[in-house]
Design an enzyme around this catalytic site. Structure first.
Site, PDB file in Angstrom:
ATOM      1  N   SER A   1       0.833  -1.193   0.000  1.00 17.36           N
ATOM      2  CA  SER A   1       0.000   0.000   0.000  1.00 17.36           C
ATOM      3  C   SER A   1       0.875   1.254   0.000  1.00 17.36           C
ATOM      4  CB  SER A   1      -0.963  -0.047   1.194  1.00 17.36           C
ATOM      5  OG  SER A   1      -2.002   0.891   1.047  1.00 17.36           O
TER       6      SER A   1
ATOM      7  N   ASP B   1      -8.941  -7.253  -3.461  1.00 21.44           N
ATOM      8  CA  ASP B   1      -8.676  -6.036  -2.684  1.00 21.44           C
ATOM      9  C   ASP B   1      -9.926  -5.153  -2.678  1.00 21.44           C
ATOM     10  OD1 ASP B   1      -7.813  -3.511  -1.738  1.00 21.44           O
ATOM     11  OD2 ASP B   1      -5.767  -3.920  -2.384  1.00 21.44           O
TER      12      ASP B   1
ATOM     13  N   HIS C   1      -7.365  -6.343   1.145  1.00 22.72           N
ATOM     14  CA  HIS C   1      -6.203  -5.446   1.125  1.00 22.72           C
ATOM     15  C   HIS C   1      -5.198  -5.799   2.218  1.00 22.72           C
ATOM     16  CE1 HIS C   1      -4.131  -1.747   0.010  1.00 22.72           C
ATOM     17  NE2 HIS C   1      -4.054  -1.434   1.295  1.00 22.72           N
TER      18      HIS C   1
END
Length: 261
Positions: free
Chosen positions: A110, A211, A243
């Site tokens: 991320s 995700d 995620h």
């Protein structure tokens, strides 16, 4: 949050929160350094996010050829970007020096992937005009062999077009607006190309079909720019969970291990 961070450590870059998942040995050939995500501001994401993934890699590494570490950085709104990026760079640089690490593999999830992307774009500034932190980024580029970008954020413009509500955290990291983010792929790709070529760095993009926080739009945006500049990269798409499951996933661990060993 900021008071909690300061109470944990007198070191503002939180180097003493660096985790060792697998120590260097006489057989070590590759070092893996993890950078966690958390939208620049989430204290629930920590260096320990990668514990399960690192242990899976360790179980595969029967000849102890890999060492593995995970670093910390300060969060927004206590500090803003690029200061949290510089924290990560400073802590990786210190780790490299203290352990004598070479053949670095950086794994970011991320916003951790965002940091790695920003490091890859370091050549956007002439060396004679670089700050100490930027010179540290340049030093890291010289020893990084591979980068693994897991469900990353690369274009803030595209992010807010797709998810306007994510302004709730981007404005904490970029209070003066996302125009302060200097590493939009379309803008810095010539410099990333130069870095990948000059330092022979392999790029791996990983994204989970499941995700729920980021669609493939971020990865596809980056791929489009990479293709425009005819850059080599490897792409791994699969159902790797939600995620915050990606950095625990056994298939991701195997993908990383297979590509470094």
């Amino acid at each position: 949050m900021s008071n909690t961070v300061r109470a944990i450590s007198p070191d503002i870059t939180l180097f003493n929160k660096t985790l060792t998942f697998q120590e260097i040995s006489q057989n070590t050939r590759e070092a893996v350094i993890y950078i966690h995500g958390g939208a620049w501001n989430d204290p629930e994401n920590t260096p320990n996010d990668f514990n399960q993934l690192a242990n899976t890699i360790k179980s595969m590494d029967t000849e102890s050829t890999v060492c593995q570490y995970s670093i910390e950085y300060r969060l927004s709104p206590e500090i803003t970007n690029p200061r949290n990026l510089y924290d990560a760079v400073s802590n990786i640089t210190r780790l490299v020096k203290e352990k004598g690490l070479t053949n670095i593999n950086m794994v970011g999830h991320s916003v951790g992937a965002t940091f790695i992307w920003q490091i890859l774009a370091a050549l956007k500034d002439p060396q004679e005009k670089m700050s100490e932190a930027q010179l540290q980024m340049l030093g890291l580029l010289q020893i990084v062999k591979r980068v693994f970008l897991l469900d990353g954020i690369y274009s803030l413009k595209e992010l807010l077009v797709e998810y306007p509500e994510y302004d709730c955290f981007t404005r904490l990291a970029f209070p003066d607006g996302i125009q302060m983010y200097e590493e939009e792929p379309s803008r810095v790709m010539p410099y990333v190309k130069k870095a990948l070529s000059r330092f022979s760095i392999d790029m791996h993009l990983v994204h989970s079909y499941s995700d729920e926080l980021l669609t493939l739009r971020q990865t596809n945006c980056l791929i489009s720019c990479l293709q425009d500049y005819q850059l080599s990269f490897k792409l791994y798409l699969d159902d790797l969970g939600l995620h915050n499951d990606v950095y625990k996933n056994g298939k991701v661990a195997k993908y990383i291990f297979d590509n470094i060993c």
